[in-house]
Design a protein around this motif. Structure first.
Motif: not given
Length: 122
Positions: A35-52
């Motif tokens: 949650e901490a990592v994804t929240a930080s990435m989402a906060k700057v506009g990184v799409p969920d599909s990019w995470f993998p």
């Protein structure tokens, strides 16, 4: 001159291994959608599909740094890739006006140090 190369290699080994550990942990946290990592990435506009994909890049960088202990070119290439990855992260944070960028800046500097040390020790 051989002693200096040995010292540089030891320094690369320390920096490379520590950076590989940090990248591995970050890759696992990104893969598992911490949650901490994804929240930080989402906060700057990184799409969920990019995470993998981003997690794979981090894992590949970690592996390359470790392989670089035996194969200098791979270590140098991995360090270049990690530097570019984290320069992109810093730019992404700045463009989103999110100035909590200490972690990507530090990782960029560590990757730069790994690159210089690997090149000097080869």
């Amino acid at each position: 001159m051989k002693i200096l190369g040995s010292i540089m290699f030891i320094a690369y080994a320390v920096v490379g291994i520590l950076l590989a550990l940090a990248l591995s942990a970050s890759a696992v946290l990104t893969f598992t959608r911490n949650e901490a990592v994804t929240a930080s990435m989402a906060k700057v506009g990184v799409p969920d599909s990019w995470f993998p994909r981003l997690a794979v890049l981090k894992a590949a960088g970690a592996a390359g740094l470790l392989v670089g202990l035996a194969v200098p070119f791979i270590g140098s290439a991995a360090a270049v890739g990690v530097v570019l990855y984290f320069i992109g992260a810093v730019i992404t944070h700045v463009r989103a006006k999110d100035f909590e960028i200490a972690a990507p800046v530090i990782l960029t500097l560590l990757a730069g140090a790994a690159l210089v040390l690997r090149v000097l020790s080869a």
